[in-house]
Design an enzyme around this catalytic site. Structure first.
Site, PDB file in Angstrom:
ATOM      1  CB  THR A  24      21.691  18.186  -7.614  1.00 55.68           C
ATOM      2  OG1 THR A  24      22.848  17.918  -6.813  1.00 55.68           O
ATOM      3  CG2 THR A  24      21.547  19.681  -7.794  1.00 55.68           C
ATOM      4  CG  ASP A  98      24.221  13.555  -0.381  1.00 54.65           C
ATOM      5  OD1 ASP A  98      25.087  12.774  -0.828  1.00 54.65           O
ATOM      6  OD2 ASP A  98      24.350  14.787  -0.368  1.00 54.65           O
ATOM      7  CB  SER A  99      24.448   9.880  -4.491  1.00 56.28           C
ATOM      8  OG  SER A  99      25.454  10.843  -4.640  1.00 56.28           O
ATOM      9  CB  THR A 130      27.355  13.078  -9.325  1.00 57.94           C
ATOM     10  OG1 THR A 130      27.607  14.091  -8.360  1.00 57.94           O
ATOM     11  CG2 THR A 130      26.440  13.602 -10.414  1.00 57.94           C
ATOM     12  CG  ASP A 131      28.587  12.755  -3.837  1.00 55.63           C
ATOM     13  OD1 ASP A 131      29.231  13.467  -4.633  1.00 55.63           O
ATOM     14  OD2 ASP A 131      27.982  13.209  -2.851  1.00 55.63           O
TER      15      ASP A 131
END
Length: 146
Positions: A24, A98-99, A130-131
């Site tokens: 993000t 994207d993680s 954060t994922d």
């Protein structure tokens, strides 16, 4: 935190390499929602925030031959509370992910990049969504145990 030897002007400077894997913090608003910004997007944002980057500071006397080759990528903070500045460079991974799409391949790349640059920098920051951050942290702690 280790400080580099004083350079021109006698001011010690911390050196931090920022590895931007995605997440993000480096996203921009698009017509289809938030998406990873293009290469250099986060550096551009940092350059525009005076609390993060001091555009009036002359970096040239503080760069060694390796730094000079990537001078345009270097940023420097204003003088901090303890009378020091931090020189930093943001390296954007390609592609930014994207993680939730991080795999072992990315963990090895991050660890390899840190290991290769270890002696040239005082610290490393890994920007990451954060994922799967906990998985990446665990993997890096094993890869970089020494």
């Amino acid at each position: 935190t280790a400080l580099t030897k004083p350079r021109a002007g006698g001011m010690p400077m911390r050196r931090v390499l920022v590895l931007n894997c995605g997440g993000t913090i480096g996203m921009q608003d698009t017509a289809h929602g938030y998406a990873c910004g293009p290469s250099g997007f986060l550096s551009g944002i940092c350059r525009s925030v005076p609390m993060i980057h001091d555009p009036a500071f002359d970096l040239a006397p503080h760069l060694d031959a390796v730094d000079a080759a990537s001078r345009g990528d270097m940023l420097v903070t204003p003088v901090g509370e303890f009378g020091t500045r931090t020189l930093f460079r943001i390296v954007d991974y390609d592609p930014l992910l994207d993680s939730s799409n991080m795999t072992e391949k990315e963990w090895v790349r991050i660890a390899s990049d840190i290991a290769a640059a270890y002696d040239a920098w005082d610290a490393f920051v890994v920007l990451h969504g954060t994922d799967t951050m906990a998985f990446t942290c665990a993997a890096l702690s094993l890869f970089l145990h020494n």
